[in-house]
Design a protein around this motif. Sequence first.
Motif, PDB file in Angstrom:
ATOM      1  N   LYS A 151     -90.422  -6.430 -28.086  1.00 12.40           N
ATOM      2  CA  LYS A 151     -89.106  -6.795 -27.190  1.00 12.40           C
ATOM      3  C   LYS A 151     -89.484  -8.152 -27.205  1.00 12.40           C
ATOM      4  O   LYS A 151     -90.379  -8.676 -26.937  1.00 12.40           O
ATOM      5  N   PRO A 152     -88.416  -9.334 -26.724  1.00  9.54           N
ATOM      6  CA  PRO A 152     -88.867 -10.423 -26.424  1.00  9.54           C
ATOM      7  C   PRO A 152     -89.100 -10.612 -24.360  1.00  9.54           C
ATOM      8  O   PRO A 152     -89.541  -9.300 -24.422  1.00  9.54           O
ATOM      9  N   VAL A 153     -89.879 -11.404 -24.082  1.00  3.12           N
ATOM     10  CA  VAL A 153     -91.294 -11.484 -23.634  1.00  3.12           C
ATOM     11  C   VAL A 153     -89.998 -11.386 -21.961  1.00  3.12           C
ATOM     12  O   VAL A 153     -90.075 -10.101 -21.216  1.00  3.12           O
ATOM     13  N   PHE A 154     -88.850 -11.395 -22.277  1.00  2.00           N
ATOM     14  CA  PHE A 154     -87.753 -11.779 -21.024  1.00  2.00           C
ATOM     15  C   PHE A 154     -87.468 -10.483 -20.953  1.00  2.00           C
ATOM     16  O   PHE A 154     -86.909 -10.453 -19.688  1.00  2.00           O
ATOM     17  N   GLU A 155     -87.074  -9.717 -21.808  1.00  2.00           N
ATOM     18  CA  GLU A 155     -87.288  -8.480 -21.869  1.00  2.00           C
ATOM     19  C   GLU A 155     -87.218  -7.592 -20.540  1.00  2.00           C
ATOM     20  O   GLU A 155     -87.087  -6.376 -20.161  1.00  2.00           O
ATOM     21  N   VAL A 156     -89.093  -7.656 -20.983  1.00  2.48           N
ATOM     22  CA  VAL A 156     -90.347  -6.898 -20.179  1.00  2.48           C
ATOM     23  C   VAL A 156     -90.247  -7.609 -19.104  1.00  2.48           C
ATOM     24  O   VAL A 156     -91.403  -6.788 -19.044  1.00  2.48           O
ATOM     25  N   ALA A 157     -90.635  -8.667 -18.814  1.00  2.76           N
ATOM     26  CA  ALA A 157     -91.076  -9.527 -17.944  1.00  2.76           C
ATOM     27  C   ALA A 157     -92.040  -8.854 -16.623  1.00  2.76           C
ATOM     28  O   ALA A 157     -92.705  -8.462 -16.449  1.00  2.76           O
ATOM     29  N   ASP A 158     -91.013  -7.944 -15.688  1.00  2.37           N
ATOM     30  CA  ASP A 158     -90.854  -7.488 -15.190  1.00  2.37           C
ATOM     31  C   ASP A 158     -91.376  -6.243 -14.606  1.00  2.37           C
ATOM     32  O   ASP A 158     -92.771  -5.760 -14.415  1.00  2.37           O
ATOM     33  N   HIS A 159     -91.249  -5.633 -15.980  1.00  2.00           N
ATOM     34  CA  HIS A 159     -92.275  -4.343 -16.453  1.00  2.00           C
ATOM     35  C   HIS A 159     -94.098  -5.023 -16.493  1.00  2.00           C
ATOM     36  O   HIS A 159     -95.071  -4.608 -16.552  1.00  2.00           O
ATOM     37  N   LEU A 160     -93.963  -6.018 -17.534  1.00  6.41           N
ATOM     38  CA  LEU A 160     -95.314  -6.648 -17.893  1.00  6.41           C
ATOM     39  C   LEU A 160     -96.141  -7.282 -16.372  1.00  6.41           C
ATOM     40  O   LEU A 160     -96.980  -6.805 -15.835  1.00  6.41           O
ATOM     41  N   ALA A 161     -95.177  -7.650 -15.418  1.00  2.00           N
ATOM     42  CA  ALA A 161     -95.516  -8.227 -14.342  1.00  2.00           C
ATOM     43  C   ALA A 161     -96.329  -7.512 -13.299  1.00  2.00           C
ATOM     44  O   ALA A 161     -97.615  -7.014 -12.864  1.00  2.00           O
ATOM     45  N   SER A 162     -95.903  -6.103 -13.743  1.00  2.25           N
ATOM     46  CA  SER A 162     -96.175  -4.672 -12.416  1.00  2.25           C
ATOM     47  C   SER A 162     -97.023  -4.155 -13.083  1.00  2.25           C
ATOM     48  O   SER A 162     -97.705  -3.156 -12.769  1.00  2.25           O
ATOM     49  N   GLY A 163     -97.677  -4.049 -14.530  1.00  5.25           N
ATOM     50  CA  GLY A 163     -98.843  -3.279 -14.800  1.00  5.25           C
ATOM     51  C   GLY A 163     -97.670  -2.166 -15.761  1.00  5.25           C
ATOM     52  O   GLY A 163     -98.881  -1.177 -16.171  1.00  5.25           O
ATOM     53  N   ALA A 164     -96.556  -1.470 -15.303  1.00  8.14           N
ATOM     54  CA  ALA A 164     -95.613  -0.285 -15.872  1.00  8.14           C
ATOM     55  C   ALA A 164     -96.349  -0.913 -17.518  1.00  8.14           C
ATOM     56  O   ALA A 164     -95.856   0.181 -18.284  1.00  8.14           O
ATOM     57  N   LEU A 165     -95.685  -1.932 -17.817  1.00  3.31           N
ATOM     58  CA  LEU A 165     -95.920  -2.120 -19.798  1.00  3.31           C
ATOM     59  C   LEU A 165     -97.389  -2.625 -20.215  1.00  3.31           C
ATOM     60  O   LEU A 165     -97.964  -4.270 -19.343  1.00  3.31           O
ATOM     61  N   VAL A 166     -97.708  -2.976 -20.494  1.00  7.63           N
ATOM     62  CA  VAL A 166     -99.151  -3.720 -20.998  1.00  7.63           C
ATOM     63  C   VAL A 166     -98.755  -3.937 -22.384  1.00  7.63           C
ATOM     64  O   VAL A 166     -99.253  -3.482 -23.471  1.00  7.63           O
ATOM     65  N   PRO A 167     -99.407  -5.225 -23.219  1.00  8.76           N
ATOM     66  CA  PRO A 167     -99.576  -6.171 -24.167  1.00  8.76           C
ATOM     67  C   PRO A 167    -100.542  -5.037 -25.271  1.00  8.76           C
ATOM     68  O   PRO A 167    -101.115  -4.913 -24.736  1.00  8.76           O
ATOM     69  N   VAL A 168     -99.699  -5.224 -26.538  1.00  8.17           N
ATOM     70  CA  VAL A 168    -101.033  -4.809 -27.073  1.00  8.17           C
ATOM     71  C   VAL A 168    -101.011  -5.784 -28.188  1.00  8.17           C
ATOM     72  O   VAL A 168    -100.052  -6.464 -28.678  1.00  8.17           O
ATOM     73  N   LEU A 169    -101.968  -5.340 -29.194  1.00 10.95           N
ATOM     74  CA  LEU A 169    -102.145  -6.448 -29.960  1.00 10.95           C
ATOM     75  C   LEU A 169    -101.779  -7.876 -30.058  1.00 10.95           C
ATOM     76  O   LEU A 169    -101.127  -8.224 -31.141  1.00 10.95           O
ATOM     77  N   GLU A 170    -102.132  -8.643 -29.252  1.00  5.61           N
ATOM     78  CA  GLU A 170    -102.092  -9.740 -29.254  1.00  5.61           C
ATOM     79  C   GLU A 170    -102.457 -11.238 -30.364  1.00  5.61           C
ATOM     80  O   GLU A 170    -101.800 -11.575 -29.353  1.00  5.61           O
ATOM     81  N   ASP A 171    -103.537 -10.877 -30.355  1.00  2.00           N
ATOM     82  CA  ASP A 171    -103.659 -11.412 -32.103  1.00  2.00           C
ATOM     83  C   ASP A 171    -103.273 -11.240 -32.913  1.00  2.00           C
ATOM     84  O   ASP A 171    -102.931 -12.160 -33.974  1.00  2.00           O
TER      85      ASP A 171
END
Length: 309
Positions: free
Chosen positions: A242-262
């Motif tokens: 996803k584009p970051v802007f689409e899931v920013a709120d879920h990332l901030a709340s912890g409902a979604l977690v980034p994976v494979l950031e490298d």
Amino acid sequence: MSYLDNIRTFVRVYELGSMSAAARDLRISPAVASSRISQLEDHLNARLFQRTTRRLNSTEQGRIFYDGATRVLDAVAEAEAAVGQVTRDPRGTIYAAAPLGLGRRLIAPEVPAFKADYPLINLRLRLSDRKLDVTAEGLDVMFFLGTPEDSSLRIRKIADCPRLLCASPDYLARKGTPSDPAELTTGAHDCLNLRYPGAPEFQWPLETAEGIKRFAVTGPFESDDGDVLTDWALDGQGIILKPVFEVADHLASGALVPVLEDTPPITVQLAALYTHRRKQDAKVRLFLDFMVKRIVKALSASTKARPSG
């Protein structure tokens, strides 16, 4: 105005190849559309379309008239736009389109403010994750993410949008956190894909130490609605790109977690696409200028809202 209405109807019937489709586009009945075409043919003493039970084909006279008709409508639009500029009172209707996620989060929330600033301009906003044809759909402007195929259209770049892979904590607790993008192709993980006829991306392009690589990911669910994929990810059903802007709120709340950031997905271009013949339309320029400022501001806020690490 009736003759101009007849010309407008003819142009949409010609471009859409259907009387009923043109009627829907113009918000008139098929009977009215048919009557306008008949009046135009009587005036010109020429048949503009060959009608059969299944198809509507342009005649030679119709093809000739279309070229002149579009120039007439462009001239009228430019004249109206020029008057709007002089009187500082722009008016008319803008037909715009955008992908669902982009439209819902960045475009639609700003429409009331635009209408407040320009009360005589109306907006018809169409949201779809499917590929749209700017000319055939009669659009003034289309916002998009990616690289357009049609080089004959004008492009106004707005921003580069970072993307990421993410999943819910429940999913990662159940399936484990991937440490290598190759794990996405083996069936060890469920990837949620945006797919529709003509979709350009059937693989996920990720930035690796060896350069950009495309991974043919696998998963049990697909949809042509990007927000459905987000809902499934929130429900613990898999990993999404996803584009970051689409899931920013879920990332901030912890409902979604980034994976494979490298090995993140490649950054995608956010831009506006419009036809050359609309470039002199003052109201479209006003709309674009307004939206670009608001979009850039919202994108900056979404990036800052994303938790680091």
